[in-house]
Design a protein around this motif. Sequence first.
Motif, PDB file in Angstrom:
ATOM      1  N   SER A 172       0.836  -1.201   0.000  1.00  0.00           N
ATOM      2  CA  SER A 172       0.000   0.000   0.000  1.00  0.00           C
ATOM      3  C   SER A 172       0.877   1.260   0.000  1.00  0.00           C
ATOM      4  CB  SER A 172      -0.965  -0.001   1.197  1.00  0.00           C
ATOM      5  OG  SER A 172      -0.236  -0.007   2.407  1.00  0.00           O
ATOM      6  N   ASP A 173       2.102   1.127   0.533  1.00  0.00           N
ATOM      7  CA  ASP A 173       3.001   2.286   0.532  1.00  0.00           C
ATOM      8  C   ASP A 173       3.510   2.624  -0.864  1.00  0.00           C
ATOM      9  OD1 ASP A 173       2.789   2.407   3.322  1.00  0.00           O
ATOM     10  OD2 ASP A 173       4.327   0.865   3.544  1.00  0.00           O
ATOM     11  N   MET A 174       3.352   1.702  -1.795  1.00  0.00           N
ATOM     12  CA  MET A 174       3.802   1.967  -3.169  1.00  0.00           C
ATOM     13  C   MET A 174       2.763   2.778  -3.947  1.00  0.00           C
ATOM     14  SD  MET A 174       5.245  -1.871  -3.786  1.00  0.00           S
ATOM     15  CE  MET A 174       5.937  -1.766  -5.423  1.00  0.00           C
ATOM     16  N   LEU A 175       1.529   2.803  -3.433  1.00  0.00           N
ATOM     17  CA  LEU A 175       0.476   3.563  -4.131  1.00  0.00           C
ATOM     18  C   LEU A 175       0.802   5.052  -4.114  1.00  0.00           C
ATOM     19  CD1 LEU A 175      -2.797   1.898  -2.844  1.00  0.00           C
ATOM     20  CD2 LEU A 175      -2.044   2.011  -5.224  1.00  0.00           C
ATOM     21  N   GLY A 176       0.528   5.685  -5.219  1.00  0.00           N
ATOM     22  CA  GLY A 176       0.708   7.126  -5.281  1.00  0.00           C
ATOM     23  C   GLY A 176       2.155   7.553  -5.467  1.00  0.00           C
ATOM     24  N   GLY A 177       3.078   6.605  -5.384  1.00  0.00           N
ATOM     25  CA  GLY A 177       4.484   6.951  -5.575  1.00  0.00           C
ATOM     26  C   GLY A 177       4.989   6.465  -6.918  1.00  0.00           C
ATOM     27  N   GLU A 178       6.306   6.600  -7.095  1.00  0.00           N
ATOM     28  CA  GLU A 178       6.884   6.230  -8.383  1.00  0.00           C
ATOM     29  C   GLU A 178       6.821   4.735  -8.643  1.00  0.00           C
ATOM     30  OE1 GLU A 178      10.386   8.255 -10.074  1.00  0.00           O
ATOM     31  OE2 GLU A 178      10.506   9.190  -8.095  1.00  0.00           O
ATOM     32  N   LEU A 179       6.663   3.956  -7.576  1.00  0.00           N
ATOM     33  CA  LEU A 179       6.662   2.500  -7.745  1.00  0.00           C
ATOM     34  C   LEU A 179       5.267   1.921  -7.957  1.00  0.00           C
ATOM     35  CD1 LEU A 179       9.237   1.507  -4.994  1.00  0.00           C
ATOM     36  CD2 LEU A 179       9.609   1.560  -7.466  1.00  0.00           C
ATOM     37  N   GLN A 180       4.254   2.766  -7.971  1.00  0.00           N
ATOM     38  CA  GLN A 180       2.877   2.261  -8.066  1.00  0.00           C
ATOM     39  C   GLN A 180       2.694   1.266  -9.216  1.00  0.00           C
ATOM     40  OE1 GLN A 180      -0.515   4.795  -7.447  1.00  0.00           O
ATOM     41  NE2 GLN A 180      -1.664   3.886  -9.138  1.00  0.00           N
ATOM     42  N   GLU A 181       3.351   1.550 -10.327  1.00  0.00           N
ATOM     43  CA  GLU A 181       3.151   0.687 -11.500  1.00  0.00           C
ATOM     44  C   GLU A 181       3.565  -0.763 -11.248  1.00  0.00           C
ATOM     45  OE1 GLU A 181       3.563   2.823 -15.506  1.00  0.00           O
ATOM     46  OE2 GLU A 181       5.095   3.747 -14.268  1.00  0.00           O
ATOM     47  N   MET A 182       4.471  -0.950 -10.289  1.00  0.00           N
ATOM     48  CA  MET A 182       4.914  -2.317  -9.979  1.00  0.00           C
ATOM     49  C   MET A 182       3.767  -3.163  -9.440  1.00  0.00           C
ATOM     50  SD  MET A 182       7.579  -4.079 -10.324  1.00  0.00           S
ATOM     51  CE  MET A 182       7.303  -5.837 -10.233  1.00  0.00           C
ATOM     52  N   LEU A 183       2.752  -2.499  -8.878  1.00  0.00           N
ATOM     53  CA  LEU A 183       1.621  -3.235  -8.313  1.00  0.00           C
ATOM     54  C   LEU A 183       0.747  -3.870  -9.401  1.00  0.00           C
ATOM     55  CD1 LEU A 183       0.647  -0.749  -5.453  1.00  0.00           C
ATOM     56  CD2 LEU A 183       1.766  -2.973  -5.204  1.00  0.00           C
ATOM     57  N   ARG A 184       1.041  -3.566 -10.644  1.00  0.00           N
ATOM     58  CA  ARG A 184       0.295  -4.243 -11.726  1.00  0.00           C
ATOM     59  C   ARG A 184       0.770  -5.676 -11.950  1.00  0.00           C
ATOM     60  NH1 ARG A 184       0.922   0.775 -14.995  1.00  0.00           N
ATOM     61  NH2 ARG A 184       2.417  -0.289 -16.361  1.00  0.00           N
ATOM     62  N   LEU A 195       9.902  -1.576 -16.094  1.00  0.00           N
ATOM     63  CA  LEU A 195      10.848  -2.049 -15.074  1.00  0.00           C
ATOM     64  C   LEU A 195      12.167  -1.271 -15.072  1.00  0.00           C
ATOM     65  CD1 LEU A 195       9.812  -5.696 -15.700  1.00  0.00           C
ATOM     66  CD2 LEU A 195       9.805  -4.701 -13.411  1.00  0.00           C
ATOM     67  N   PRO A 196      12.773  -0.994 -16.237  1.00  0.00           N
ATOM     68  CA  PRO A 196      14.030  -0.223 -16.184  1.00  0.00           C
ATOM     69  C   PRO A 196      13.836   1.142 -15.520  1.00  0.00           C
ATOM     70  CG  PRO A 196      13.771  -1.238 -18.334  1.00  0.00           C
ATOM     71  CD  PRO A 196      12.470  -1.437 -17.599  1.00  0.00           C
ATOM     72  N   LYS A 197      12.703   1.777 -15.799  1.00  0.00           N
ATOM     73  CA  LYS A 197      12.448   3.081 -15.183  1.00  0.00           C
ATOM     74  C   LYS A 197      12.351   2.935 -13.659  1.00  0.00           C
ATOM     75  CE  LYS A 197       8.442   5.555 -14.714  1.00  0.00           C
ATOM     76  NZ  LYS A 197       7.113   5.982 -15.217  1.00  0.00           N
ATOM     77  N   LEU A 198      11.691   1.885 -13.209  1.00  0.00           N
ATOM     78  CA  LEU A 198      11.520   1.704 -11.765  1.00  0.00           C
ATOM     79  C   LEU A 198      12.844   1.352 -11.094  1.00  0.00           C
ATOM     80  CD1 LEU A 198       8.065  -0.123 -11.632  1.00  0.00           C
ATOM     81  CD2 LEU A 198       8.569   2.314 -11.698  1.00  0.00           C
ATOM     82  N   MET A 199      13.696   0.632 -11.815  1.00  0.00           N
ATOM     83  CA  MET A 199      15.032   0.363 -11.261  1.00  0.00           C
ATOM     84  C   MET A 199      15.836   1.662 -11.177  1.00  0.00           C
ATOM     85  SD  MET A 199      16.259  -3.332 -12.683  1.00  0.00           S
ATOM     86  CE  MET A 199      15.143  -3.764 -13.998  1.00  0.00           C
ATOM     87  N   ARG A 200      15.670   2.497 -12.196  1.00  0.00           N
ATOM     88  CA  ARG A 200      16.365   3.790 -12.148  1.00  0.00           C
ATOM     89  C   ARG A 200      15.884   4.630 -10.981  1.00  0.00           C
ATOM     90  NH1 ARG A 200      17.060   3.424 -17.818  1.00  0.00           N
ATOM     91  NH2 ARG A 200      14.941   4.108 -18.219  1.00  0.00           N
ATOM     92  N   HIS A 201      14.590   4.477 -10.677  1.00  0.00           N
ATOM     93  CA  HIS A 201      14.057   5.191  -9.507  1.00  0.00           C
ATOM     94  C   HIS A 201      14.853   4.829  -8.253  1.00  0.00           C
ATOM     95  CE1 HIS A 201      11.393   6.185  -6.147  1.00  0.00           C
ATOM     96  NE2 HIS A 201      11.494   4.931  -5.796  1.00  0.00           N
ATOM     97  N   TRP A 202      15.111   3.551  -8.075  1.00  0.00           N
ATOM     98  CA  TRP A 202      15.862   3.125  -6.888  1.00  0.00           C
ATOM     99  C   TRP A 202      17.297   3.630  -6.923  1.00  0.00           C
ATOM    100  CZ3 TRP A 202      13.634   2.184  -2.668  1.00  0.00           C
ATOM    101  CH2 TRP A 202      12.465   1.409  -2.578  1.00  0.00           C
ATOM    102  N   ARG A 203      17.865   3.668  -8.149  1.00  0.00           N
ATOM    103  CA  ARG A 203      19.244   4.147  -8.240  1.00  0.00           C
ATOM    104  C   ARG A 203      19.338   5.621  -7.856  1.00  0.00           C
ATOM    105  NH1 ARG A 203      22.588   1.190 -12.456  1.00  0.00           N
ATOM    106  NH2 ARG A 203      22.929   3.197 -13.425  1.00  0.00           N
TER     107      ARG A 203
END
Lengths: 220, 472
Positions: free
Chosen positions: B297-309, B376-384
């Motif tokens: 639920s903490d991923m909602l509304g943030g840059e990682l939300q798309e991972m919940l798909r 996924l590459p974009k979300l990994m870049r988010h973590w970087r």
Amino acid sequence: MSRADIFASIQRGLGRRQASAAERAAVEQRLNAKAPNLIPARGQLSGEALQQLFISMAQEASAEIIELTRIQEVPQAAALWLQEKGIEELVLASDPELQALDWSSTQGVLRREGVAQAGDLASLTLAFAGIAETGTLMLYSHPDSPTSLNFLPDNHLLILRRVDLVGVYEEAWNKLRTQVGENWPRTVNMITGPSRSADIEQKLQMGAHGPRRLVIFLID
Amino acid sequence: MQIRSPEFKQNARIALTDVGLQKALGNVKTGFPDKRAKAVARMPEFDALRDQARDLKNHILQHLDLYLEIFEANVIKQGGQVHWCRTAEDARQTILRLCQEAGAKTVTKGKSMVSEEINLNAHLEAHGIQPVETDLGEYILQLRGDHPSHIIAPAIHLNLEDVSETFHQHHHKPKSMDAAVLMQEARETLREKFVVADVGITGANFLVAETGSTLIVTNEGNGDLTQTLPKTHIVVSSIEKVVPTLEDMSLFLRLLARSATGQEFTVYNTLSSGTKRLGDQDGPEAFHVVLVDNGRSDMLGGELQEMLRCIRCAACMNHCPVYGAIGGHAYGWVYPGPMGSVLTPQMIGIEQAALLPNASTFCGKCEEVCPVRIPLPKLMRHWRKNEFERHLTPQAARWGLGIWAFFAKRPSLYRLLSRISNLSLRSLAGKKQRIEKLPFGQAWTQMRDMPAPSGKTFMQQWQARNKTGHNS
Ligand code: SF4
């Protein structure tokens, strides 16, 4: 506590407290409409073409198809199939239609009715629908159709009526809704071919935990 | 499961020289991508279905609280109960309590990555309840005290010899090198367990709000025996798996098997709704759905939300050159590959998992095959970026060089990647200049020192892959 925390966290993420009236309406609308999404052209067939698609897809999934005309022919065909495999016993679903079958002209098949036990070699059940797009059978649990019959025996024999063939999953869901009304069943099984596993070196082996063979008697 | 993500570099180095692992990993690279490509080619609407699936998931996430409320109400209507668990610890405790209330001694289990995520087995064992994994791959791993290295093919890191040895030790039968015989042994051994288990625990691929149902997808039929025979059925799943209707579930099912194994449809797709009905001759008398949040639920509304798909199809890892080279265990926790590199930092903390978002060539293949189009590459870049902001960068940059060295040792993989994208190669080390200064010649000579079998297998497989490597 956890429930409230989770909902609060979801709502925090969504940047709102309770959902708006519009959001509620959108959800209700979707649930009530039960509208299909994109349906692939493959399954949008009828008549002979539909039947042929079902047969070829089921066979591709390693199901055996035995085409018959009348349900009365099933005991002979089933007995023959069992005999070829050296199997002498059969557990049947306690369905009136199965109970009405006349086995007197067959020999050597010991029949029992009810749930399956570990060690059972073969079962005979009725399929609720056949779905052509992937050669899939739909069955659902009810007092005459125990789920264990679909999984425990080594061989699963089924009767499927040609009129119960549909093109795509969505048609099968609608057919089921019409059939059961408010009494939604505990279990709905969609079965496409016999059990298998590729867990050892990604090489496919048939007969993992469920039936090793799936035989479909297709009748009118 | 013990967290070993901080040692990712070392794990990867060991994996690269592990002859057995490299042999086993050949099965990923030669099998899954081709099968998926064939299945996709037979479904002209595949990309349109992916667009719809992405949009539908986005709609669900925007209304997640509403769909979950309706799901819960319908589970109760069907005679079941929903248990909400904010953390992995909550979920472990809840399931233990449910098992204890059912007086359970043995519990059969269908395959569930969420149960790995919450480390359920160890918790049950510590309290005197014996969990028995029934998926063939998971069963093999449990006997070996091992963990899944892949989300749908858990024992993909093992070879036939390994299974043969393990079964010989545990089944006390003559040693066999025939996979069919080995599977038969497992079938017979587990049949007894299915029948005596007090509780069956399964995961769920989808939760259907309309009917309050959970759905499992298996090829073996183990999940069905797990949930049909015992008196109590516990489903452990996570909150993002809810879908509105059966029609909506069907959309995802058309994508799942094709993306995962390349099958037209998985053998068993089974919907469970509540307890056995009046007059039913079998089925469970109690039905519990344990819904885990654990950071989602903490991923909602943030840059990682798309991972919940994510629908956990594993296509991203099946097509990932890094996963293909080092396998799943090197990632050091439950979820490997590109999806794991995004999820793991969320679940165990970026401090522990800082190296994972760098375990990428940014070739973009994962995004290309993802059925719900997760970038996924974009979300990994988010973590970087996040690491950079938290001053974790020096370490990460060092890893960037390390991974470059590993690719430089493999000229055919290098060529494949060059073709895919020069740009993504550059991003390996972060900065263009650095790559150009890398000692190519030295890396090449180092390869001569690599054990020949592992190098050879790896090269052969990549060469074979190059011939057919166009699968989306
Ligand atoms: S991220 Fe996409 S490709 Fe990877 S497992 Fe999830 S749905 Fe499948």
